[in-house]
Design a protein around this motif. Structure first.
Motif, PDB file in Angstrom:
ATOM      1  N   ALA A   1       0.844  -1.193   0.000  1.00  0.00           N
ATOM      2  CA  ALA A   1       0.000   0.000   0.000  1.00  0.00           C
ATOM      3  C   ALA A   1       0.879   1.243   0.000  1.00  0.00           C
ATOM      4  O   ALA A   1       2.030   1.206   0.466  1.00  0.00           O
ATOM      5  N   PRO A   2       0.394   2.362  -0.555  1.00  0.00           N
ATOM      6  CA  PRO A   2       1.222   3.574  -0.584  1.00  0.00           C
ATOM      7  C   PRO A   2       1.625   4.006   0.816  1.00  0.00           C
ATOM      8  O   PRO A   2       0.832   3.960   1.757  1.00  0.00           O
ATOM      9  N   SER A   3       2.901   4.432   0.949  1.00  0.00           N
ATOM     10  CA  SER A   3       3.409   4.835   2.262  1.00  0.00           C
ATOM     11  C   SER A   3       2.838   6.175   2.695  1.00  0.00           C
ATOM     12  O   SER A   3       2.734   6.452   3.891  1.00  0.00           O
ATOM     13  N   VAL A   4       2.465   7.016   1.721  1.00  0.00           N
ATOM     14  CA  VAL A   4       1.866   8.311   2.015  1.00  0.00           C
ATOM     15  C   VAL A   4       0.598   8.448   1.170  1.00  0.00           C
ATOM     16  O   VAL A   4       0.635   8.245  -0.034  1.00  0.00           O
ATOM     17  N   GLY A   5      -0.509   8.785   1.800  1.00  0.00           N
ATOM     18  CA  GLY A   5      -1.744   8.962   1.053  1.00  0.00           C
ATOM     19  C   GLY A   5      -2.481   7.651   0.849  1.00  0.00           C
ATOM     20  O   GLY A   5      -2.358   6.710   1.643  1.00  0.00           O
ATOM     21  N   SER A   6      -3.254   7.565  -0.249  1.00  0.00           N
ATOM     22  CA  SER A   6      -4.064   6.380  -0.504  1.00  0.00           C
ATOM     23  C   SER A   6      -4.362   6.287  -1.990  1.00  0.00           C
ATOM     24  O   SER A   6      -4.280   7.259  -2.730  1.00  0.00           O
ATOM     25  N   VAL A   7      -4.700   5.082  -2.420  1.00  0.00           N
ATOM     26  CA  VAL A   7      -5.132   4.848  -3.784  1.00  0.00           C
ATOM     27  C   VAL A   7      -6.375   3.965  -3.738  1.00  0.00           C
ATOM     28  O   VAL A   7      -6.440   2.999  -2.973  1.00  0.00           O
ATOM     29  N   SER A   8      -7.385   4.341  -4.519  1.00  0.00           N
ATOM     30  CA  SER A   8      -8.631   3.590  -4.562  1.00  0.00           C
ATOM     31  C   SER A   8      -9.070   3.428  -6.007  1.00  0.00           C
ATOM     32  O   SER A   8      -9.085   4.399  -6.767  1.00  0.00           O
ATOM     33  N   MET A   9      -9.400   2.197  -6.395  1.00  0.00           N
ATOM     34  CA  MET A   9      -9.959   1.912  -7.709  1.00  0.00           C
ATOM     35  C   MET A   9     -11.154   0.989  -7.510  1.00  0.00           C
ATOM     36  O   MET A   9     -11.035  -0.227  -7.576  1.00  0.00           O
ATOM     37  N   PRO A  10     -12.334   1.548  -7.213  1.00  0.00           N
ATOM     38  CA  PRO A  10     -13.506   0.725  -6.935  1.00  0.00           C
ATOM     39  C   PRO A  10     -13.986  -0.004  -8.189  1.00  0.00           C
ATOM     40  O   PRO A  10     -13.559   0.317  -9.306  1.00  0.00           O
ATOM     41  N   PRO A  11     -14.887  -0.987  -8.029  1.00  0.00           N
ATOM     42  CA  PRO A  11     -15.432  -1.699  -9.195  1.00  0.00           C
ATOM     43  C   PRO A  11     -16.152  -0.751 -10.137  1.00  0.00           C
ATOM     44  O   PRO A  11     -16.517   0.372  -9.754  1.00  0.00           O
ATOM     45  N   PRO A  12     -16.365  -1.169 -11.398  1.00  0.00           N
ATOM     46  CA  PRO A  12     -17.061  -0.305 -12.355  1.00  0.00           C
ATOM     47  C   PRO A  12     -18.429   0.146 -11.849  1.00  0.00           C
ATOM     48  O   PRO A  12     -19.128  -0.591 -11.153  1.00  0.00           O
ATOM     49  N   ILE A  13     -18.775   1.359 -12.208  1.00  0.00           N
ATOM     50  CA  ILE A  13     -20.046   1.970 -11.825  1.00  0.00           C
ATOM     51  C   ILE A  13     -20.938   2.038 -13.063  1.00  0.00           C
ATOM     52  O   ILE A  13     -20.520   2.559 -14.102  1.00  0.00           O
ATOM     53  N   THR A  14     -22.148   1.505 -12.976  1.00  0.00           N
ATOM     54  CA  THR A  14     -23.081   1.536 -14.097  1.00  0.00           C
ATOM     55  C   THR A  14     -24.077   2.679 -13.911  1.00  0.00           C
ATOM     56  O   THR A  14     -24.681   2.806 -12.849  1.00  0.00           O
ATOM     57  N   LEU A  15     -24.207   3.511 -14.944  1.00  0.00           N
ATOM     58  CA  LEU A  15     -25.090   4.668 -14.877  1.00  0.00           C
ATOM     59  C   LEU A  15     -25.894   4.792 -16.163  1.00  0.00           C
ATOM     60  O   LEU A  15     -25.360   4.599 -17.264  1.00  0.00           O
ATOM     61  N   ASN A  16     -27.168   5.109 -16.029  1.00  0.00           N
ATOM     62  CA  ASN A  16     -27.983   5.461 -17.182  1.00  0.00           C
ATOM     63  C   ASN A  16     -27.742   6.920 -17.561  1.00  0.00           C
ATOM     64  O   ASN A  16     -27.209   7.697 -16.776  1.00  0.00           O
ATOM     65  N   ASN A  17     -28.147   7.272 -18.769  1.00  0.00           N
ATOM     66  CA  ASN A  17     -28.017   8.648 -19.234  1.00  0.00           C
ATOM     67  C   ASN A  17     -28.628   9.616 -18.226  1.00  0.00           C
ATOM     68  O   ASN A  17     -29.778   9.465 -17.815  1.00  0.00           O
ATOM     69  N   GLY A  18     -27.825  10.598 -17.795  1.00  0.00           N
ATOM     70  CA  GLY A  18     -28.298  11.604 -16.860  1.00  0.00           C
ATOM     71  C   GLY A  18     -28.127  11.252 -15.403  1.00  0.00           C
ATOM     72  O   GLY A  18     -28.295  12.125 -14.538  1.00  0.00           O
ATOM     73  N   GLU A  19     -27.786  10.005 -15.081  1.00  0.00           N
ATOM     74  CA  GLU A  19     -27.577   9.626 -13.690  1.00  0.00           C
ATOM     75  C   GLU A  19     -26.196  10.055 -13.214  1.00  0.00           C
ATOM     76  O   GLU A  19     -25.283  10.279 -14.008  1.00  0.00           O
ATOM     77  N   SER A  20     -26.042  10.139 -11.884  1.00  0.00           N
ATOM     78  CA  SER A  20     -24.761  10.511 -11.299  1.00  0.00           C
ATOM     79  C   SER A  20     -24.466   9.627 -10.103  1.00  0.00           C
ATOM     80  O   SER A  20     -25.352   8.965  -9.556  1.00  0.00           O
ATOM     81  N   ALA A  21     -23.205   9.621  -9.690  1.00  0.00           N
ATOM     82  CA  ALA A  21     -22.775   8.851  -8.528  1.00  0.00           C
ATOM     83  C   ALA A  21     -21.793   9.688  -7.724  1.00  0.00           C
ATOM     84  O   ALA A  21     -20.960  10.408  -8.290  1.00  0.00           O
ATOM     85  N   ASP A  22     -21.899   9.611  -6.401  1.00  0.00           N
ATOM     86  CA  ASP A  22     -20.997  10.338  -5.519  1.00  0.00           C
ATOM     87  C   ASP A  22     -19.759   9.504  -5.230  1.00  0.00           C
ATOM     88  O   ASP A  22     -19.823   8.279  -5.079  1.00  0.00           O
ATOM     89  N   LEU A  23     -18.614  10.195  -5.117  1.00  0.00           N
ATOM     90  CA  LEU A  23     -17.343   9.562  -4.800  1.00  0.00           C
ATOM     91  C   LEU A  23     -16.802  10.144  -3.505  1.00  0.00           C
ATOM     92  O   LEU A  23     -17.219  11.220  -3.066  1.00  0.00           O
ATOM     93  N   ASP A  24     -15.843   9.445  -2.909  1.00  0.00           N
ATOM     94  CA  ASP A  24     -15.227   9.956  -1.687  1.00  0.00           C
ATOM     95  C   ASP A  24     -14.314  11.143  -1.974  1.00  0.00           C
ATOM     96  O   ASP A  24     -14.264  12.099  -1.203  1.00  0.00           O
ATOM     97  N   ASP A  25     -13.569  11.054  -3.089  1.00  0.00           N
ATOM     98  CA  ASP A  25     -12.633  12.103  -3.460  1.00  0.00           C
ATOM     99  C   ASP A  25     -12.781  12.401  -4.943  1.00  0.00           C
ATOM    100  O   ASP A  25     -13.358  11.629  -5.700  1.00  0.00           O
ATOM    101  N   TYR A  26     -12.226  13.529  -5.360  1.00  0.00           N
ATOM    102  CA  TYR A  26     -12.225  13.871  -6.785  1.00  0.00           C
ATOM    103  C   TYR A  26     -11.385  12.850  -7.545  1.00  0.00           C
ATOM    104  O   TYR A  26     -10.246  12.563  -7.165  1.00  0.00           O
ATOM    105  N   PRO A  27     -11.914  12.275  -8.621  1.00  0.00           N
ATOM    106  CA  PRO A  27     -11.153  11.232  -9.325  1.00  0.00           C
ATOM    107  C   PRO A  27     -10.025  11.812 -10.184  1.00  0.00           C
ATOM    108  O   PRO A  27     -10.223  12.791 -10.904  1.00  0.00           O
ATOM    109  N   GLN A  28      -8.845  11.204 -10.093  1.00  0.00           N
ATOM    110  CA  GLN A  28      -7.773  11.525 -11.020  1.00  0.00           C
ATOM    111  C   GLN A  28      -8.051  10.889 -12.384  1.00  0.00           C
ATOM    112  O   GLN A  28      -7.637  11.406 -13.408  1.00  0.00           O
ATOM    113  N   ILE A  29      -8.733   9.739 -12.386  1.00  0.00           N
ATOM    114  CA  ILE A  29      -9.157   9.091 -13.624  1.00  0.00           C
ATOM    115  C   ILE A  29     -10.638   8.787 -13.520  1.00  0.00           C
ATOM    116  O   ILE A  29     -11.091   8.219 -12.522  1.00  0.00           O
ATOM    117  N   ALA A  30     -11.414   9.193 -14.521  1.00  0.00           N
ATOM    118  CA  ALA A  30     -12.802   8.778 -14.676  1.00  0.00           C
ATOM    119  C   ALA A  30     -12.976   8.445 -16.148  1.00  0.00           C
ATOM    120  O   ALA A  30     -12.859   9.324 -17.007  1.00  0.00           O
TER     121      ALA A  30
END
Length: 282
Positions: A96-125
């Motif tokens: 695990a990273p010695s400083v900070g954290s890294v998270s890559m959760p499972p894929p998120i399925t969304l219909n057109n216009g739907e949204s999902a909340d995350l814990d932090d701003y994504p570096q990759i979406a």
């Protein structure tokens, strides 16, 4: 290098076992490019266009990846030669990273216009698949699109398909993957690119790279003027690599979204990518 990147190309029914030399702490598999084609010399209506990616862990150090390009009409015509899916795999391996954290959760399925909340701003979406369908009938195509849109700690979906006669997709869905990383940014470099250009591209990443991957966040291709049948619909660069003479550069094929039929009618549009690199150690 705790971050590791792999890139793969699949034809219909393709699969591959990806192995790492250390335990995988977390990973994401995203779409780099795709082509949905009935094959050379033919075009048809469209009922459904989709790309699906399935990832199965195999022990602690391997991922079994399956990817399928899907295109069919209401008469039994299906994807053929010229169909492919290119994916990139980003994994954090080892401790695990010695400083900070890294998270890559499972894929998120969304219909057109739907949204999902995350814990932090994504570096990759990025997109890891999409499903666009008129339902139980087929039609011509005017245009189609799919996007994952990050905004602070939320991601939302935009997806759709339509002809020029008032018919719209009854299913418009995306699958998205995200990475949230807090830590040393000398471990990874990410550059956003949006182009509608079928010619070869060179992307300046600013630092010498050891590995590179590409993650698509959006595509949109539209015929000019009116709707037509489809021979091929796709997006993204199906070829990319670090420049051998200048490892701060990444060379790619065209960065664009595209559609054409068998009568010479063509359409295009932008393709949005995240170019992700692992800096070289020296």
């Amino acid at each position: 290098m705790p971050f590791q990147l792999r890139s793969l190309r699949f034809v219909p029914g393709g699969n591959e076992l990806i192995q790492f030399e250390d335990d995988i702490l977390c990973s994401l598999v995203g779409l780099s490019a795709f082509s949905l084609s009935y094959g050379s010399g033919v075009d048809h209506h469209v009922e459904t266009m989709s790309v699906s990616i399935k990832v199965t862990p195999m022990g602690t150090r391997a991922l079994f990846v399956e990817a399928m390009p899907i295109l069919f009409d209401d008469s039994g015509n299906r994807q053929g030669d010229g169909s492919y899916v290119c994916v990139s795999v980003l994994a954090w391996v080892g401790e695990a990273p010695s400083v900070g954290s890294v998270s890559m959760p499972p894929p998120i399925t969304l219909n057109n216009g739907e949204s999902a909340d995350l814990d932090d701003y994504p570096q990759i979406a990025a997109l890891s698949g999409f499903d666009l369908s008129y339902g139980d009938s087929d039609h011509h195509l005017l245009g189609a699109e799919a996007s994952v849109l990050p905004s602070w700690s939320t991601i939302s979906a935009m997806a759709g398909m339509a002809d020029g006669d008032g018919n719209f997709a009854s299913t418009a869905e995306i699958a998205a993957v995200v990475m949230e990383f807090i830590g040393s940014f000398d471990l990874i470099v990410i550059k956003s690119v949006s182009l509608d250009d079928e010619g070869p591209q060179t992307i300046d990443m600013g630092v010498p790279l050891a590995q590179v991957g590409i993650f698509m966040s959006s595509f949109r291709a539209t015929y000019s003027g009116t709707n037509h049948a489809v021979q091929t619909f796709g997006a993204g660069p199906n070829i990319f690599a670090i420049d051998r003479d200048d490892r701060t550069k990444v060379n790619t094929s065209g960065i664009w979204s595209f559609v054409w039929d068998d009568s010479g009618n063509k359409g295009s549009g932008p393709c949005d990518l995240l170019i992700v690199g692992i800096p070289a150690a020296d």
